[in-house]
Design an enzyme around this catalytic site. Structure first.
Site, PDB file in Angstrom:
ATOM      1  N   LYS A 213      66.912  57.066  32.915  1.00  0.00           N
ATOM      2  CA  LYS A 213      66.790  56.530  32.105  1.00  0.00           C
ATOM      3  C   LYS A 213      67.351  55.491  31.886  1.00  0.00           C
ATOM      4  O   LYS A 213      68.304  56.170  30.750  1.00  0.00           O
ATOM      5  CB  LYS A 213      65.224  56.532  31.897  1.00  0.00           C
ATOM      6  CG  LYS A 213      64.013  55.681  32.061  1.00  0.00           C
ATOM      7  CD  LYS A 213      63.484  55.552  33.405  1.00  0.00           C
ATOM      8  CE  LYS A 213      62.407  54.460  32.773  1.00  0.00           C
ATOM      9  NZ  LYS A 213      61.255  54.103  34.211  1.00  0.00           N
TER      10      LYS A 213
ATOM     11  N   GLY B 269      46.554  46.347  30.386  1.00  0.00           N
ATOM     12  CA  GLY B 269      48.385  46.673  30.807  1.00  0.00           C
ATOM     13  C   GLY B 269      47.977  45.311  32.272  1.00  0.00           C
ATOM     14  O   GLY B 269      47.431  45.817  33.506  1.00  0.00           O
TER      15      GLY B 269
ATOM     16  N   GLY C 250      50.311  43.476  33.332  1.00  0.00           N
ATOM     17  CA  GLY C 250      52.504  42.678  33.791  1.00  0.00           C
ATOM     18  C   GLY C 250      51.969  43.116  35.138  1.00  0.00           C
ATOM     19  O   GLY C 250      51.363  42.789  36.723  1.00  0.00           O
TER      20      GLY C 250
ATOM     21  N   VAL D 283      52.812  45.623  37.490  1.00  0.00           N
ATOM     22  CA  VAL D 283      52.051  46.762  37.547  1.00  0.00           C
ATOM     23  C   VAL D 283      50.709  46.284  38.035  1.00  0.00           C
ATOM     24  O   VAL D 283      49.542  46.239  38.492  1.00  0.00           O
ATOM     25  CB  VAL D 283      52.628  48.490  37.311  1.00  0.00           C
ATOM     26  CG1 VAL D 283      51.089  49.280  37.998  1.00  0.00           C
ATOM     27  CG2 VAL D 283      53.976  48.825  37.587  1.00  0.00           C
TER      28      VAL D 283
HETATM   29  P1  NAD Z   1      55.519  44.970  32.224  1.00  0.00           P
HETATM   30  O1  NAD Z   1      55.920  44.376  31.499  1.00  0.00           O
HETATM   31  O2  NAD Z   1      55.564  44.365  33.928  1.00  0.00           O
HETATM   32  O3  NAD Z   1      53.817  44.644  31.842  1.00  0.00           O
HETATM   33  C1  NAD Z   1      52.975  45.652  30.572  1.00  0.00           C
HETATM   34  C2  NAD Z   1      52.061  44.467  30.193  1.00  0.00           C
HETATM   35  O4  NAD Z   1      51.499  45.584  29.165  1.00  0.00           O
HETATM   36  C3  NAD Z   1      52.435  43.257  29.790  1.00  0.00           C
HETATM   37  O5  NAD Z   1      51.627  42.556  30.153  1.00  0.00           O
HETATM   38  C4  NAD Z   1      51.902  43.849  28.191  1.00  0.00           C
HETATM   39  O6  NAD Z   1      52.099  42.263  27.406  1.00  0.00           O
HETATM   40  C5  NAD Z   1      51.384  44.508  28.154  1.00  0.00           C
HETATM   41  N1  NAD Z   1      50.794  45.718  27.288  1.00  0.00           N
HETATM   42  C6  NAD Z   1      51.801  46.332  26.560  1.00  0.00           C
HETATM   43  N2  NAD Z   1      50.973  47.103  25.396  1.00  0.00           N
HETATM   44  C7  NAD Z   1      49.954  46.731  25.696  1.00  0.00           C
HETATM   45  C8  NAD Z   1      49.077  47.451  25.100  1.00  0.00           C
HETATM   46  N3  NAD Z   1      48.956  48.528  24.145  1.00  0.00           N
HETATM   47  N4  NAD Z   1      47.955  47.284  24.986  1.00  0.00           N
HETATM   48  C9  NAD Z   1      47.586  45.816  26.244  1.00  0.00           C
HETATM   49  N5  NAD Z   1      48.713  46.402  26.693  1.00  0.00           N
HETATM   50  C10 NAD Z   1      50.009  45.781  26.731  1.00  0.00           C
HETATM   51  O7  NAD Z   1      55.442  46.303  32.660  1.00  0.00           O
HETATM   52  P2  NAD Z   1      54.862  47.244  33.902  1.00  0.00           P
HETATM   53  O8  NAD Z   1      56.237  46.869  35.286  1.00  0.00           O
HETATM   54  O9  NAD Z   1      53.735  46.855  34.876  1.00  0.00           O
HETATM   55  O10 NAD Z   1      55.128  48.226  34.133  1.00  0.00           O
HETATM   56  C11 NAD Z   1      53.729  49.116  33.115  1.00  0.00           C
HETATM   57  C12 NAD Z   1      53.590  50.325  32.868  1.00  0.00           C
HETATM   58  O11 NAD Z   1      53.996  51.245  34.041  1.00  0.00           O
HETATM   59  C13 NAD Z   1      55.129  50.868  31.927  1.00  0.00           C
HETATM   60  O12 NAD Z   1      54.765  52.239  31.946  1.00  0.00           O
HETATM   61  C14 NAD Z   1      56.492  50.829  33.426  1.00  0.00           C
HETATM   62  O13 NAD Z   1      56.849  51.931  32.841  1.00  0.00           O
HETATM   63  C15 NAD Z   1      55.247  51.619  34.185  1.00  0.00           C
HETATM   64  N6  NAD Z   1      55.871  51.504  35.817  1.00  0.00           N
HETATM   65  C16 NAD Z   1      56.368  50.542  36.264  1.00  0.00           C
HETATM   66  C17 NAD Z   1      56.906  50.489  37.674  1.00  0.00           C
HETATM   67  C18 NAD Z   1      56.940  49.476  37.940  1.00  0.00           C
HETATM   68  O14 NAD Z   1      57.280  49.895  39.811  1.00  0.00           O
HETATM   69  N7  NAD Z   1      57.237  48.008  37.233  1.00  0.00           N
HETATM   70  C19 NAD Z   1      56.636  52.092  38.177  1.00  0.00           C
HETATM   71  C20 NAD Z   1      56.500  53.074  37.610  1.00  0.00           C
HETATM   72  C21 NAD Z   1      55.656  53.526  36.270  1.00  0.00           C
END
Ligand code: NAD
Length: 353
Positions: free
Chosen positions: A83, A182, A184, A186
């Protein structure tokens, strides 16, 4: 500017190699952590966040890279765990930062392959590609797999159905309430799938506009970010940051199960036991959120039929989760202990298998 950034090796007890990356001209500070290459080259995303300090960023890289070893092994991928993190505001990232980081990745000679994580997009990966071939999640080119998030969300959605079957006796989500932290890449995609399956949503995001958009699009109730972990619901789906299941939050949870995309949801191993004592069924995060790395793996492994590979691995993921939850019920143990055991077994007979 083609110089390699300053790379300083950091000794740790558990990881194969850890590097501090710095480039003053590019305004870059970050870390690359290779936890294990036992099952194959280390693979895991690049995260950009406004960390409080370097210690917090390093800790994140160490924990996340270890999680990738577990995730890749549990998903049956011939990849190890790694990572990378960059300190800073993703909204202010520059091409110079990404290119300098790409040169650092390249210096590792393929022992670490990157892709997007929080704060990164396929277009950012395309910038990194100008400096190294060891990058996936690209928007175009041979074997390009694009944004992994929809596949991650697909895997979590099917896992929520499986969790519902184990916890409530039916995978049907009609009328089930899911508390979603969250919205975002995902979380938003997951919300769409849950809504289409008839679930009711309570959502929270640090960005109030995003939460308001979910209320409008999905008829979701909105909770404040600091209240979502105490919302009454059937299932909690954490899709933001890690460490949210801890000694403070677990006693306040009002859900029957937890299944979401965020990495490293349990702050400590003891927190898994605490959930189990409370009768809350926990779907191990690294098992259910592996869809993204499965998608990325098609690019790293140069798989010709990506759709078939993803479909097969997602089916395997579901079967693995089903077996974990059944075994946990038999043993009257937390599912994460069963999952850890499966990974330990796979790591005992690497490659040859
Ligand atoms: P992202 O940055 O697109 O979205 C994260 C969202 O969470 C944002 O909208 C942010 O405003 C919100 N957020 C942050 N802190 C918060 C809180 N305390 N309370 C409420 N909302 C909050 O990220 P993502 O790609 O959607 O990933 C989300 C999680 O899933 C992360 O932990 C990431 O490591 C994990 N993940 C993502 C993937 C992927 O394919 N993108 C794969 C495996 C794991």
């Amino acid at each position: 500017m083609t110089d390699r950034p300053e790379m300083t090796r950091i000794d740790t007890a558990e990881h194969e190699e850890v590097w501090r990356i710095a480039d003053a001209a590019a305004g870059l500070t970050g870390f690359i952590a290779v936890h294990s290459t036992l099952l194959g080259p280390a693979a895991g995303g690049l995260r950009m966040r406004r960390y409080a300090d370097e210690a917090e960023a390093l800790e994140d890289a160490l924990r996340l890279s270890r999680g990738m070893t577990f995730k890749n092994a549990a998903a049956g991928l011939p990849l190890g765990g790694g990572k990378a993190v960059i300190l800073g505001d993703p909204a202010a990232k520059t091409e110079a930062q990404l290119r300098a980081f790409g040169r650092a990745i390249d210096a590792l000679g393929g022992r670490y392959h990157t892709a997007e994580d929080m704060g990164m997009s396929p277009d950012d990966m395309a910038v990194i590609r100008t400096e190294t071939a060891h990058v996936a999640g690209l928007p175009d080119g041979a074997f390009a797999s694009g944004d992994p998030s929809p596949v991650t969300a697909r895997g979590i959605f099917q896992s929520i159905r499986t969790v519902a079957r184990h916890r409530f006796g039916s995978p049907d989500l009609t009328g089930r309430r899911v508390a979603l932290q969250g919205l975002g890449h995902v979380g938003w995609d997951l919300a769409k799938r849950l809504k289409a399956a008839g679930a009711d949503l309570t959502v929270a995001d640090m960005d109030p506009a995003r939460a308001a958009q979910a209320a409008a699009s999905f008829g979701a109730d909105v909770a404040a970010p600091d209240a979502i972990l105490g919302v009454e619901a059937d299932i909690l789906a954490p899709c933001a940051i890690g460490g949210i299941l801890n000694a403070e939050t677990i006693p306040a949870l009002r859900v029957a199960a937890v299944c979401g995309g965020a990495n490293n949801q349990l702050a400590t191993a003891e927190d898994g036991a605490a959930l189990h004592r409370r009768g809350i069924l926990y779907a191990p995060d690294y098992v259910v959120n592996a869809g993204g790395i499965v998608n990325v793996a098609t690019e790293i492994l140069r798989i010709a039929d990506r759709r078939a590979f993803v479909a097969e691995k997602l089916a395997t993921l579901d079967a693995t989760l089903d077996a974990i939850l059944s075994e946990a019920a038999r043993r009257v143990a937390g599912p994460e202990t069963v999952a850890d055991g499966i990974v330990a077994e796979r790591m005992r007979r690497p490659r040859a298998a």
